[in-house]
Design an enzyme around this catalytic site. Structure first.
Site, PDB file in Angstrom:
ATOM      1  N   TYR A 167      87.126  64.667 -16.632  1.00  0.00           N
ATOM      2  CA  TYR A 167      87.403  66.040 -17.069  1.00  0.00           C
ATOM      3  C   TYR A 167      87.980  66.859 -15.906  1.00  0.00           C
ATOM      4  O   TYR A 167      88.986  67.561 -16.071  1.00  0.00           O
ATOM      5  CB  TYR A 167      86.106  66.667 -17.587  1.00  0.00           C
ATOM      6  CG  TYR A 167      86.261  68.107 -18.029  1.00  0.00           C
ATOM      7  CD1 TYR A 167      86.967  68.436 -19.187  1.00  0.00           C
ATOM      8  CD2 TYR A 167      85.699  69.155 -17.293  1.00  0.00           C
ATOM      9  CE1 TYR A 167      87.108  69.756 -19.593  1.00  0.00           C
ATOM     10  CE2 TYR A 167      85.837  70.473 -17.697  1.00  0.00           C
ATOM     11  CZ  TYR A 167      86.529  70.775 -18.845  1.00  0.00           C
ATOM     12  OH  TYR A 167      86.674  72.089 -19.248  1.00  0.00           O
ATOM     13  N   GLY A 170      85.466  78.651 -30.124  1.00  0.00           N
ATOM     14  CA  GLY A 170      85.262  78.991 -28.716  1.00  0.00           C
ATOM     15  C   GLY A 170      86.240  80.007 -28.158  1.00  0.00           C
ATOM     16  O   GLY A 170      86.568  81.018 -28.787  1.00  0.00           O
TER      17      GLY A 170
END
Ligand SMILES: NC(=O)c1ccc[n+]([C@@H]2O[C@H](COP(=O)([O-])OP(=O)(O)OC[C@H]3O[C@@H](n4cnc5c(N)ncnc54)[C@H](OP(=O)(O)O)[C@@H]3O)[C@@H](O)[C@H]2O)c1
Length: 328
Positions: free
Chosen positions: A204, A52
């Site tokens: 998160y 990523g």
């Protein structure tokens, strides 16, 4: 027959035209780092560099001539990334070092190795992160997502501070997210499941809010040292970040992401910008997105919260008295 064909073309046009317009909009609004900065003679550590955003950040630094340390938890994935980066850039000075940010012992072992074997550290990118998992505790008794995304990077930065100071001007870049806007921190329950129906996303969001608060307090404590720190949000990027979602959700998100998300190289641009651009010098503690200044979530402007989170984090990662003095 002709009528049927026309209907299919019309339906496709209704789907494809808005998608194409959105894609063009995404390309036009994505910020690109254009800094000509050369990194020959400099050393950079990027956590989570095997995939990523971290992978493309590391590849960019290698292209600029840096010694690049891929700080990853999975040796095989990291070696594969190293091979690809060396092949793409022709820079052989790319090495793998193992760290699992969800283990205090692993972070300590990694920092010890770096401090003993590296002569310099110019850029530390706290990029590694995870999301979309069920709440669970690590062997250290901390929330897995909070330890991976905040406590681990907090401890790592602390333990590498002396080396960063020795090499000043140097930088620490923390990778947050727009999700931080939805964070709601309870300092007395940093490791418990959030009290919310949307547990996973709130979990998160809280870790990403911590990244911004950590940066603000770190900047305050580093003032005058020559080490600057910035926090960035990369936008929505198609990566492996949601690999922990259940299969059906994952497939749905991935299909959508192919249309609405940036690719990894585009997603890495603001991390690169904050790491190498001259534009950010003197802006320690600030928040960037699309290679420009970004609006901070209001909770992230709370200096008292940043200070208290720092003190709580010192305690939970079990910093010694002497280590605390490094960033007083
Ligand atoms: N993708 C987005 O849309 C988006 C948006 C906003 C912010 N971000 C942030 O961008 C950063 C990079 O994420 P990404 O999207 O590039 O996802 P990714 O492709 O899943 O990369 C995450 C990296 O972090 C590593 N990692 C996870 N937990 C770790 C741990 N405990 N110790 C060491 N390494 C660990 C992963 O290692 P493994 O390969 O071994 O799992 C992987 O290398 C994250 O901080 C994320 O929160 C992403």
């Amino acid at each position: 027959m002709t009528c049927c064909l026309m209907s299919i073309i019309t339906v496709l046009a209704y789907i494809l035209v808005p998608i194409s317009i959105f894609k063009i909009f995404l390309k036009l609004t994505t910020g690109w780092d254009r800094s000509p900065t050369c990194l020959v003679g400099k050393t950079a550590i990027i956590t989570g560099a095997n995939s990523g955003i971290g992978f493309y950040t590391a590849q960019d630094f290698a292209k600029r001539g840096a010694r690049v340390i891929l700080a990853c938890r999975n040796r095989q994935k990291a070696e594969e990334a190293k091979f690809k980066i060396i092949e793409a850039t022709g820079n052989p000075n790319v090495v793998v070092r193992i760290v699992d940010l969800s283990s205090l012992a692993s972070v300590r072992a990694f920092a010890k190795e770096i401090n003993e074997t590296e002569t310099r550290l110019d850029i530390l990118v706290n990029n590694a992160g995870l999301g979309g998992m069920e709440h669970q505790l690590t062997a250290d008794g901390l929330s897995l997502i909070m330890q991976s995304n905040h406590f681990g990077p907090f401890l790592l930065t602390h333990l590498l501070t002396e080396l960063l100071k020795k090499c000043a001007p140097s930088r620490v870049v923390n990778v947050s997210s727009k999700a931080a806007d939805y964070g709601k921190l309870d300092l007395n329950n940093l490791n418990g499941p959030p009290d919310s129906y949307f547990t996973k996303s709130r979990d998160y969001a809280n870790t990403k809010l911590c990244n911004i608060l950590f940066t603000a307090e770190l900047a305050r404590r580093l003032k005058g040292s020559g080490v600057e720190t910035y926090v960035i949000q990369p936008g929505l990027v198609k990566t492996e970040i949601l690999q922990h979602l259940p299969l059906i959700n994952r497939l749905a998100v991935q299909a959508l992401a192919s249309i609405t998300h940036k690719n990894g190289e585009e997603g890495a641009q603001t991390s690169i910008y904050a790491s190498v651009s001259k534009d950010v010098i003197g802006k320690s503690g600030e928040y960037f997105g699309e290679c420009k200044k970004w609006r901070m979530p209001s909770a992230a402007k709370n200096k008292e919260l940043a200070r208290k989170l720092w003190e709580k984090s010192e305690e939970l990662v079990q910093l010694t008295h002497q280590e605390r003095q490094l960033l007083q």
